[in-house]
Design an enzyme around this catalytic site. Structure first.
Site, PDB file in Angstrom:
ATOM      1  N   TYR A 165       1.084   3.829  12.471  1.00  0.00           N
ATOM      2  CA  TYR A 165       0.736   3.809  11.224  1.00  0.00           C
ATOM      3  C   TYR A 165      -0.673   3.305  10.831  1.00  0.00           C
ATOM      4  CZ  TYR A 165       2.611  -1.303  12.083  1.00  0.00           C
ATOM      5  OH  TYR A 165       2.524  -2.508  12.381  1.00  0.00           O
ATOM      6  N   GLU A 166      -1.213   3.359   9.665  1.00  0.00           N
ATOM      7  CA  GLU A 166      -2.476   3.267   9.083  1.00  0.00           C
ATOM      8  C   GLU A 166      -3.478   4.060   9.761  1.00  0.00           C
ATOM      9  OE1 GLU A 166      -2.735   1.726   6.631  1.00  0.00           O
ATOM     10  OE2 GLU A 166      -0.813   0.344   6.915  1.00  0.00           O
ATOM     11  N   GLY A 167      -2.856   5.372   9.752  1.00  0.00           N
ATOM     12  CA  GLY A 167      -3.777   6.650  10.483  1.00  0.00           C
ATOM     13  C   GLY A 167      -3.706   6.775  12.033  1.00  0.00           C
ATOM     14  N   MET A 200       0.867  -1.230   0.013  1.00  0.00           N
ATOM     15  CA  MET A 200       0.092  -0.093  -0.105  1.00  0.00           C
ATOM     16  C   MET A 200       0.927   1.166   0.048  1.00  0.00           C
ATOM     17  SD  MET A 200      -3.308   1.006   2.475  1.00  0.00           S
ATOM     18  CE  MET A 200      -2.432   0.575   4.156  1.00  0.00           C
ATOM     19  N   ARG A 221      -6.490  -1.170   9.004  1.00  0.00           N
ATOM     20  CA  ARG A 221      -6.818  -0.834  10.312  1.00  0.00           C
ATOM     21  C   ARG A 221      -7.233  -1.804  11.360  1.00  0.00           C
ATOM     22  NH1 ARG A 221      -9.102   5.182   8.650  1.00  0.00           N
ATOM     23  NH2 ARG A 221      -7.360   6.246   8.194  1.00  0.00           N
TER      24      ARG A 221
END
Length: 581
Positions: free
Chosen positions: A430-432, A159, A292
């Site tokens: 990570y991932e927001g 990603m 997430r």
């Protein structure tokens, strides 16, 4: 320290997260014996293949040399065995070569993978997200030629979002994809923090990349999603020449050293559009939301790994006079035992939240009633930021407590306790980041529909509190869960009326409140399921954990709710000079 996958805990959690009748209808072959067999087989792989590589992955890590990345020692061979045994294809559609199992089962298996070796687990984790994105938005060619290879695990997915100037603010990205006049694109730009962006463990790596076309408008409306393969995929599915993108370096990180985090350079690389022009962020959110939830599972997993080591150490280490009866091990100190029990309660609460979210995704796809599907989808979306943020905070907290249980030995690298803490620390980022998850929770998930989804969850949790209040030995849990639910409901009402600054200032404590109360609900459900089993110490402990959570955590819920309104009072007036000292 030897790791043992928590099969018994996972099997029990799967039984208590709801909707067994619906899942039984749609997965008739997935009965209790089959679930147990799958979990035990996955546990054997995690325990024997992945866990022994974890320490070596931390000490040696992935390597970058002469423009190529080599996986940490043993990782490539372990990955090949992982895909040969079918662990990569658990929940994928059988139409594309998957096994079609439930999302909750996949999450349970991946918890064991991440606990055994978090750096390894990141590679197949991101491939799962790529599978979901291409299943929903891929072209027929991509579904025919690329998707089956991702499902089988022969190829891996990456990603590619972040750029040096565009971290969480993806509207600021500058990567450009120019039409090549043949129906494809030529993509140029730089991406950073690309997990497993290059490696030698698979034949091909499929990069899902967000970029702009030359005539795209500014902001997020100008973002599109593209697929660029490390090696050209010919029309017959065979691999062709190397594409023109490469790793420029790998990052030197605090933890997860076995996972290569790449700086990627795209130099007029061949790429294909995925989905519609200008809808790239919406399409990529399929992959991001999958990631997430998986990152939330990582929080549970690293907490489990740290807890197991701390529990073992507490039974081996002898220090001082213990107040509780035993053989003198520090497990006999009341505060050590309280800490360990609270660590265990946090793990089981977070595990239940993540698995519940997975079950809801299954129900949202499979339920016959459209209203049931819609309600499940809404609750799944509500719980996703809680599963990600609250569970990864649990991972850090439990790993830190694990270091504390070890005392000075925990601060020494040789014991391995410090690695768990270092590995855990990335998950809230990570991932927001977890702050972004909190903003997503209050904005898109709570305020967007007038709080209806959260109110429905509160109603279900209040009903469980009533059941607990009527159960012998769990009355106090019911009373405190009921008070916690009331506090969350009150906080939700305040949030709906608050202005944006006040709401954003309260977002993180609101998420913590929601996680603490929902975690108490999960532990209460487990205690009810285990009630009447005092002759089985493992099951009897479920009630003990729920009571501890009620006294140590749920008692704080009213205070958290009361404090939300004060969160923004001084934010506007307090300038950096006032904080600098």
């Amino acid at each position: 320290m030897t790791f043992r996958a928590p099969v018994r805990d996972l099997a029990f959690a799967l039984k208590t997260v709801g909707h067994p009748d619906l899942l039984a209808r749609h997965y008739p072959d997935l009965d209790g014996d089959t679930v147990q067999a799958v979990l035990e087989a996955a546990a054997a792989f995690a325990d024997n293949e992945l866990a022994p590589l974890n320490r070596q992955g931390d000490l040696v890590g992935a390597r970058y040399e002469n423009g190529t990345v080599t996986a940490a020692p043993g990782f490539a061979d372990a990955y090949r065995r992982f895909v040969e045994q079918g662990w990569n294809s658990l929940s994928a559609d059988p139409e594309h070569g998957g096994q079609g199992l439930s999302k909750a089962m996949e999450l349970a298996v991946f918890e064991m993978v991440h606990a055994a070796n978090m750096a390894f687990g990141l590679c197949p984790m991101l491939t799962q997200g790529a599978i979901e994105a291409l299943t929903l938005h891929g072209t027929e060619r991509q579904k025919a030629l690329v998707l089956p290879k991702l499902v089988s695990g022969e190829w891996t997915g990456a990603m590619c979002l972040t750029e040096p100037q565009a971290g969480s603010d993806l509207a600021a990205l500058t990567s450009v994809a120019r039409p090549d006049g043949k129906g494809g694109y030529r993509l140029s730009g730089q991406k950073i923090f690309i997990t497993w962006g290059d490696h030698d463990a698979a034949d091909n790596i499929c990069h899902l990349i967000i970029a702009r076309t030359p005539d795209a408008p500014p902001g997020i409306k100008g973002i599109s999603l593209f697929l660029a393969n490390k090696f050209q995929v010919k029309d017959d599915g065979a691999l062709g020449p190397r594409n023109s993108f490469r790793p420029a370096s790998i990052e030197h990180k605090l933890g997860i050293h076995g996972s290569p985090t790449c700086v990627m350079l795209y130099e007029d690389a061949e790429a294909e559009l995925v989905g519609e022009l200008g809808q790239g962020l919406a399409h990529m959110f399929v992959m991001m939301n999958a990631a997430r939830l998986q990152v939330g599972v990582q929080g549970v997993a690293i907490a489990e790994r740290a807890f197991q080591q701390a529990l073992a150490f507490s039974q081996e280490r002898r220090q001082g006079r213990t107040a509780l009866p035993g053989d003198g091990a520090i497990y006999g100190h009341p505060d050590v035992r309280r800490t360990l029990m609270l660590m265990k309660a946090r793990i089981e609460a977070a595990r239940g939240i993540c698995l519940t979210t997975g079950v809801l995704s299954d129900v949202a796809r499979l339920a016959d009633d459209p209203a049931e599907r819609a309600a499940a989808k809404a609750r799944q979306e509500l719980l996703t930021p809680i599963a990600k943020a609250w569970s990864t905070d649990v991972g850090v907290d439990v790993a830190s407590a694990g270091v504390q249980i070890h005392g000075g030995m925990g601060f020494i690298e040789e014991t391995g306790a410090a690695q768990h803490y270092r590995d855990a620390r990335i998950a809230p980022i990570y991932e927001g980041t977890n702050g972004i998850q909190a903003l997503d929770l209050i904005g898109r998930k709570v305020r967007a529909n007038g709080g209806e989804t959260m109110k429905a969850l509160c109603a279900d949790m209040a009903a469980t509190a009533d059941r607990l209040s009527a159960a012998a030995g769990l009355e106090g849990v019911g009373a405190r869960l009921g008070a916690g639910v009331a506090a969350l409901d009150r906080a939700t009402g305040w949030l709906l009326d608050a202005d944006n600054i006040a709401a954003q200032a309260a977002a993180t404590p609101y998420l913590k409140l929601a996680g603490d109360v929902t975690g108490g609900w999960i532990l209460g459900l487990q205690a009810l399921a285990a009630s009447g089993s005092e002759d089985q110490p493992w099951l009897a402990a479920k009630g003990a954990l729920a009571r501890l959570w009620a006294s140590q955590v749920l008692t704080q819920a009213p205070g958290l709710a009361d404090g939300l309104a004060d969160g923004a009072l001084d934010l506007e007036s307090t300038q950096p000079t006032a904080l600098a000292g």
